[in-house]
Design a protein around this motif. Structure first.
Motif, PDB file in Angstrom:
ATOM      1  N   TYR A 235      15.722  27.442  -9.811  1.00 58.53           N
ATOM      2  CA  TYR A 235      15.938  27.845  -9.699  1.00 58.53           C
ATOM      3  C   TYR A 235      16.648  28.658 -11.149  1.00 58.53           C
ATOM      4  N   CYS A 236      16.217  27.790 -12.298  1.00 56.18           N
ATOM      5  CA  CYS A 236      16.660  28.570 -14.059  1.00 56.18           C
ATOM      6  C   CYS A 236      15.021  29.348 -13.634  1.00 56.18           C
ATOM      7  N   GLY A 278      19.119  20.254 -21.153  1.00 51.96           N
ATOM      8  CA  GLY A 278      18.922  21.300 -21.529  1.00 51.96           C
ATOM      9  C   GLY A 278      18.822  22.642 -21.976  1.00 51.96           C
ATOM     10  N   VAL A 279      17.343  23.249 -21.670  1.00 52.80           N
ATOM     11  CA  VAL A 279      17.099  24.244 -21.084  1.00 52.80           C
ATOM     12  C   VAL A 279      17.873  25.473 -20.589  1.00 52.80           C
ATOM     13  N   LEU A 284      22.729  28.927 -20.523  1.00 56.01           N
ATOM     14  CA  LEU A 284      24.042  29.407 -20.607  1.00 56.01           C
ATOM     15  C   LEU A 284      25.052  30.268 -21.586  1.00 56.01           C
ATOM     16  N   ALA A 285      24.258  28.777 -22.920  1.00 58.21           N
ATOM     17  CA  ALA A 285      25.278  29.019 -24.029  1.00 58.21           C
ATOM     18  C   ALA A 285      24.436  30.263 -24.585  1.00 58.21           C
ATOM     19  N   ILE A 297      21.966  20.613 -27.040  1.00 54.94           N
ATOM     20  CA  ILE A 297      21.716  20.220 -27.722  1.00 54.94           C
ATOM     21  C   ILE A 297      21.577  18.240 -27.652  1.00 54.94           C
ATOM     22  N   ALA A 298      22.657  17.990 -26.954  1.00 56.72           N
ATOM     23  CA  ALA A 298      23.259  16.351 -26.427  1.00 56.72           C
ATOM     24  C   ALA A 298      21.747  16.252 -25.185  1.00 56.72           C
ATOM     25  N   CYS A 299      21.154  17.066 -24.725  1.00 55.66           N
ATOM     26  CA  CYS A 299      20.422  16.614 -23.702  1.00 55.66           C
ATOM     27  C   CYS A 299      18.743  16.515 -24.705  1.00 55.66           C
ATOM     28  N   TYR A 300      18.979  17.706 -25.008  1.00 57.69           N
ATOM     29  CA  TYR A 300      17.480  17.495 -25.952  1.00 57.69           C
ATOM     30  C   TYR A 300      17.856  15.967 -26.585  1.00 57.69           C
ATOM     31  N   GLU A 301      18.310  15.257 -27.740  1.00 59.10           N
ATOM     32  CA  GLU A 301      18.476  14.208 -28.285  1.00 59.10           C
ATOM     33  C   GLU A 301      18.135  13.494 -27.432  1.00 59.10           C
TER      34      GLU A 301
END
Length: 397
Positions: A235-236, A278-279, A284-285, A297-301
């Motif tokens: 879906y991404c 995170g991607v 979306l950002a 950022i929270a997901c990547y970290e």
């Protein structure tokens, strides 16, 4: 050996495997030199079989030990002693080589193909139909990951082998019992280069939705979660429909997967899903800015608390690069500090991608370095721009 088959009889192989491995380790440490050639190969084969079931939950952790057990068993050249066991050991060797992320990945994939082709030549007769299906499925995974040759050709080879595996399952009347093959077909259609890209992704989504339905109905929680993650990625990438709605659909799939993939049981798969979540927030950002980037950022970290450079070097690299790019565009807080952190995160990334082994990732990592250098807002701006230009020139070589 009897304990292994007892575990299979009671359908609880995975929980018994640590105990079985402990017994095997103790026995082989004391008696290995006294074992006959036949018992030696059986002990090593039992070891690899047990590790194979451990790999079902975390292939990243157990793949190297499992392959080592296979290779030790193969040293005894026991094809003439027990053909069935020889076949299974060679099949496992081909499967385990796909997951050798720390060693020479390129060489292991070529050897995996060689193992599978040797098996297909040896497996003559209807009694081997089930294993031929599994070998074609493995070949699909290997060609998908293959470094040698043309990428589009390799994907077509993978697609051909997945189709053959599904064809055999249909001939056996057991298609619904092997949703993993259907999941793999969905994955490879998403990756496909030839044909219409938008239609390939729609085909991928249809296969993945069917695979999830089958996994869910069978109670296969881990495989359900993996398929949910694959649906999120599809879906991404989706070209049809509203872009933002597709991203929100992907996020919902990732979150459902993460409710299953706890850190203790499935650390590698959890990190993979966190990275992809995170991607999605990162995409979306790009449209909206603000809070989605903080979530990315929270997901990547969190993913990087699992993905370590000494254990999962390539996975660590991919997530670190994304985290660096996120900080390089972050406007919340001290912008200069964010840009400096983005550059600091990339320190050491080139060490895990030598060009002779990972040429494409090596070039892309130089591009990431260039982008982040170009976004620095303090210090010697001219020097940063020169560094960025040098990174891009290096990537072009």
């Amino acid at each position: 050996w009897n304990l292994y088959f007892l575990a299979r009889i009671i359908h609880d192989v995975r929980s018994m495997c640590p105990w079985l491995l402990s017994i095997l380790d103790s026995f082989m440490a004391r008696h290995l030199d006294a074992l006959s050639r036949e018992l030696n190969c059986r002990m090593h084969a039992a070891w690899s079989f047990a590790l194979k079931h451990m790999m079902d939950t975390d292939p990243f952790r157990y793949a190297a030990d499992a392959l080592d057990a296979c290779l030790q068993a193969r040293e005894f050249d026991f094809r003439d002693i027990d053909f069935d066991l020889w076949v299974l050991n060679l099949y496992h060797e081909g499967a385990f080589r796909i997951w050798q992320l720390h060693a020479d990945y390129r060489d292991n994939l070529e050897k995996s193909i060689a193992c599978s082709m040797e098996l297909l030549e040896a497996l003559d007769g209807p009694e081997w139909q089930k294993l031929r299906r599994a070998v074609h499925n493995n070949l699909g995974m290997t060609y998908d990951r293959r470094v040698v040759g043309n990428r589009a050709d390799n994907i077509e080879q993978a697609l051909q082998h997945y189709r053959k595996a599904l064809e055999i399952a249909r001939e056996e009347g057991v298609e619904g019992r092997f949703p993993s093959i259907i999941n793999n077909l969905g994955y490879i259609y998403r990756m496909r280069i030839r044909g219409d890209k938008a239609e390939n992704i729609e085909t991928a989504i249809r296969y993945l939705q069917r695979a999830w339905e089958l996994h869910h109905a069978a109670g296969n929680r881990m495989h359900s979660a993996q398929t949910l993650t694959n649906l999120g990625v599809a879906y991404c990438d989706r070209l049809m429909g509203d872009h933002r709605e597709n991203l929100y659909t992907a996020i919902r799939y990732y979150r459902r997967a993460l409710r299953i993939l706890d850190r203790e049981t499935y650390p590698g798969f959890r990190a993979w899903t966190l990275h992809n979540l995170g991607v999605a927030w990162h995409f979306l950002a790009a449209d909206t800015g603000g809070n989605p980037l903080e979530r990315a950022i929270a997901c990547y970290e969190e993913a990087l608390t699992i993905r370590r450079p000494d254990q999962m070097p390539m996975d660590w690299l991919l997530t670190t690069r994304n985290l660096s790019r996120a900080y390089s565009v972050r406007n919340r807080g001290d912008i200069s500090a964010n840009r400096r952190k983005a550059l600091a995160l990339l320190e050491g990334t080139m060490d895990v991608v030598p060009p002779q082994k990972h040429l494409m990732e090596w070039a892309q990592t130089h591009v990431y370095h260039g982008i982040v250098h170009g976004r620095q807002v303090d210090g010697g701006i001219r020097d940063h721009l020169e560094s960025a230009a040098e990174c891009f020139r290096t990537a072009l070589t």
